[in-house]
Design an enzyme around this catalytic site. Structure first.
Site, PDB file in Angstrom:
ATOM      1  N   ASN A 171     -10.240 -11.122  -3.186  1.00  0.00           N
ATOM      2  CA  ASN A 171      -9.742 -10.235  -2.136  1.00  0.00           C
ATOM      3  C   ASN A 171     -10.941  -9.745  -1.329  1.00  0.00           C
ATOM      4  OD1 ASN A 171      -8.682  -8.205  -0.567  1.00  0.00           O
ATOM      5  ND2 ASN A 171      -7.685  -7.119  -2.241  1.00  0.00           N
ATOM      6  N   ARG A 227      -7.279 -14.090  -0.541  1.00  0.00           N
ATOM      7  CA  ARG A 227      -6.611 -13.234   0.429  1.00  0.00           C
ATOM      8  C   ARG A 227      -7.106 -13.613   1.826  1.00  0.00           C
ATOM      9  NH1 ARG A 227      -8.797  -7.590   2.597  1.00  0.00           N
ATOM     10  NH2 ARG A 227      -6.920  -6.741   3.567  1.00  0.00           N
ATOM     11  N   HIS A 279      -2.661  -6.086   5.369  1.00  0.00           N
ATOM     12  CA  HIS A 279      -2.576  -5.481   4.031  1.00  0.00           C
ATOM     13  C   HIS A 279      -1.219  -5.737   3.367  1.00  0.00           C
ATOM     14  CE1 HIS A 279      -5.659  -2.362   5.663  1.00  0.00           C
ATOM     15  NE2 HIS A 279      -6.300  -3.339   5.021  1.00  0.00           N
ATOM     16  N   LEU A 338      -4.937   3.223   2.216  1.00  0.00           N
ATOM     17  CA  LEU A 338      -6.063   3.881   2.871  1.00  0.00           C
ATOM     18  C   LEU A 338      -7.362   3.452   2.200  1.00  0.00           C
ATOM     19  CD1 LEU A 338      -4.520   7.481   3.156  1.00  0.00           C
ATOM     20  CD2 LEU A 338      -4.325   5.563   4.756  1.00  0.00           C
ATOM     21  N   ASN A 374     -11.342   1.224   3.477  1.00  0.00           N
ATOM     22  CA  ASN A 374     -12.209   1.059   4.642  1.00  0.00           C
ATOM     23  C   ASN A 374     -11.381   0.564   5.820  1.00  0.00           C
ATOM     24  OD1 ASN A 374     -14.350  -0.776   6.309  1.00  0.00           O
ATOM     25  ND2 ASN A 374     -15.329   0.987   5.362  1.00  0.00           N
ATOM     26  N   ARG A 412     -13.302   1.296  12.182  1.00  0.00           N
ATOM     27  CA  ARG A 412     -12.364   0.919  13.241  1.00  0.00           C
ATOM     28  C   ARG A 412     -11.667   2.149  13.816  1.00  0.00           C
ATOM     29  NH1 ARG A 412      -9.375  -3.559   9.823  1.00  0.00           N
ATOM     30  NH2 ARG A 412     -10.796  -2.798   8.210  1.00  0.00           N
ATOM     31  N   GLY A 427      -7.099   6.220  -0.602  1.00  0.00           N
ATOM     32  CA  GLY A 427      -5.816   6.737  -1.054  1.00  0.00           C
ATOM     33  C   GLY A 427      -5.778   7.037  -2.535  1.00  0.00           C
ATOM     34  N   GLU A 428      -6.486   6.226  -3.319  1.00  0.00           N
ATOM     35  CA  GLU A 428      -6.478   6.409  -4.772  1.00  0.00           C
ATOM     36  C   GLU A 428      -7.453   7.480  -5.245  1.00  0.00           C
ATOM     37  OE1 GLU A 428      -7.108   2.588  -6.661  1.00  0.00           O
ATOM     38  OE2 GLU A 428      -5.789   1.609  -5.208  1.00  0.00           O
ATOM     39  N   GLU A 442      -3.648  -6.262  -5.569  1.00  0.00           N
ATOM     40  CA  GLU A 442      -3.434  -7.440  -4.741  1.00  0.00           C
ATOM     41  C   GLU A 442      -3.798  -8.715  -5.489  1.00  0.00           C
ATOM     42  OE1 GLU A 442      -4.627  -6.004  -0.343  1.00  0.00           O
ATOM     43  OE2 GLU A 442      -5.927  -5.292  -1.945  1.00  0.00           O
TER      44      GLU A 442
END
Length: 398
Positions: free
Chosen positions: A8, A89, A178, A206, A208, A238, A331-332, A384
């Site tokens: 990934n 990925r 994603h 959420l 990079n 970004r 996010g985690e 993933e």
């Protein structure tokens, strides 16, 4: 039993798992991150223990070489020939791919041609593929596309209000990204809800790179990323959504070309551009709480506000919400950002965090909302790599 490497490659990271399939037993896993920054990090599990290395990792080619060398050095495999297949990925599959695909010359050419739609990702994905293909010439290879999960969007959600021929002739539309993560996390959230026949999930991936999706009954109905992974919410480097008129204005004022300004949008904006500190949320969090840096505070507030606006939009599109699921690096792990985001929508939707649960660090799926919250808030570490390995085995018929 076969060994499958799931790869990934993100814009500044490379996650990997080596799995025995179909049992999905993880032999080893790890992460190469901060690729392109002054000091990179490499972590790999050896006999259940994390081995860490800090070293400059200028690009994804170096990251792949570092990983492959470590597999043999630490006797995780005695030979790279033990690896039967590699699943890669790939961020952007355009309309060419609505499912994963066994890699052939045609698939590589199409992914390369789509690089202009995902300039931070598709080239890195191809670099990773080429490096693994060279090191593992005997192995089968599969591309797993981030855009595939979003192919269930209907036209009123994926079309832009531009002349229609720009879509019919030039394929200008929303594609999303994603998708592998959004699919995995939404499936996990539905299981945590007790597998109801009907469900409304908002997934906040959420990292990079960052994107939000609205998932109804297991199908994606909308997502924040668009024609490219530059659109949507603010990210590490970004910009996310910006008034299109800003582009010609900056070109004129800065005497730069469109490509030069687009480079700024992609690589010098987002958290890095607002904070002036870093694209890494951990560096910004450190500057905020240990130094009281005002730009770090502004970065967190702006980021949370933008994410919460998308949550509000998707709440309306779904006709309500059963669960908000946070995933990926930010996010985690960034509890303070989760709190800011949920605080922005708490009064409108009756959603509240349990502060004690929110502050717990864990690798497990967990609910962090208060018992009286009308919407469950979850932290679900994305996987993933498992999804990639499953598709690899399915398509190669291993």
């Amino acid at each position: 039993m076969v060994k499958v490497m799931a790869v990934n490659a993100g814009s500044s990271s490379l996650k990997f798992q080596l799995l025995n399939m179909p049992s999905e037993e993880v032999i080893t896993s790890g992460l190469v991150e901060r690729i392109g920054l002054e000091v990179g990090n490499f972590v790999i599990k050896v006999n259940g223990e994390k081995r860490k290395l800090e070293t400059p990792i200028p690009d994804h080619q170096v990251a792949v070489d570092l990983l492959l060398d470590a597999l043999v050095k630490h006797h995780i495999v005695e030979s790279l020939d033990e690896i039967d297949a590699v699943g890669h990925r790939v961020v952007h599959g355009g309309e060419d791919f609505n499912d994963s695909v066994v890699v052939d010359e045609d698939a590589v050419k199409k992914v390369e041609a789509l690089a202009e739609l995902a300039p931070l990702h598709n080239p890195a994905n191809i670099i990773g593929y080429n490096a693994f293909k060279k090191a593992l010439p005997h192995a089968g290879h599969v591309f797993v596309f981030d855009t595939a999960f979003h192919q269930t969007l209907d036209k009123e959600r994926y079309l832009y209000p531009l002349p229609l021929e720009y879509y019919t002739d030039l394929k200008v539309r929303k594609y999303g990204a994603h998708g592998t993560s959004h699919k995995y996390v939404s499936q996990q959230a539905i299981e945590m809800l007790g597998n109801p026949k009907e469900s409304r999930i908002i997934v906040c991936h959420l990292g990079n790179g960052a994107s939000i999706s609205a998932v109804q009954d297991g199908n994606c109905i909308d997502t924040s990323m668009g024609f490219t992974p530059l659109a949507g919410v603010m990210m590490g480097t970004r910009s996310g959504d910006v008034d299109p008129s800003v582009m010609p204005y900056l070109c004129k004022k800065l005497n730069k070309s469109v490509d030069e300004v687009l480079e700024i949008y992609n690589k010098k904006s987002g958290m890095l551009g607002i904070s002036g500190i870093s694209s890494d949320s951990r560096d910004i969090e450190n500057a905020l709480f240990n130094e009281g840096n005002e730009r770090a505070l502004l970065t967190g507030l702006l980021y949370a506000r933008i994410v919460s606006k998308y949550i509000g939009q998707y709440y309306a599109e779904l006709g309500g919400c059963d669960a908000i699921a946070f995933t990926a690096g930010v996010g985690e792990n960034a509890a303070y950002l989760r709190r800011l985001i949920i605080d922005n929508v708490s009064r409108a939707f009756g959603v509240f965090l349990d502060e004690e649960l929110n502050n717990i660090r864990s690798d497990e799926n967990r609910v962090i909302s208060h018992q009286y919250s009308q919407i469950k808030v979850m932290v679900i570490p994305t996987n993933e790599e498992v999804m990639i390995a499953r598709d690899t085995v399915r398509l190669l018929e291993l």
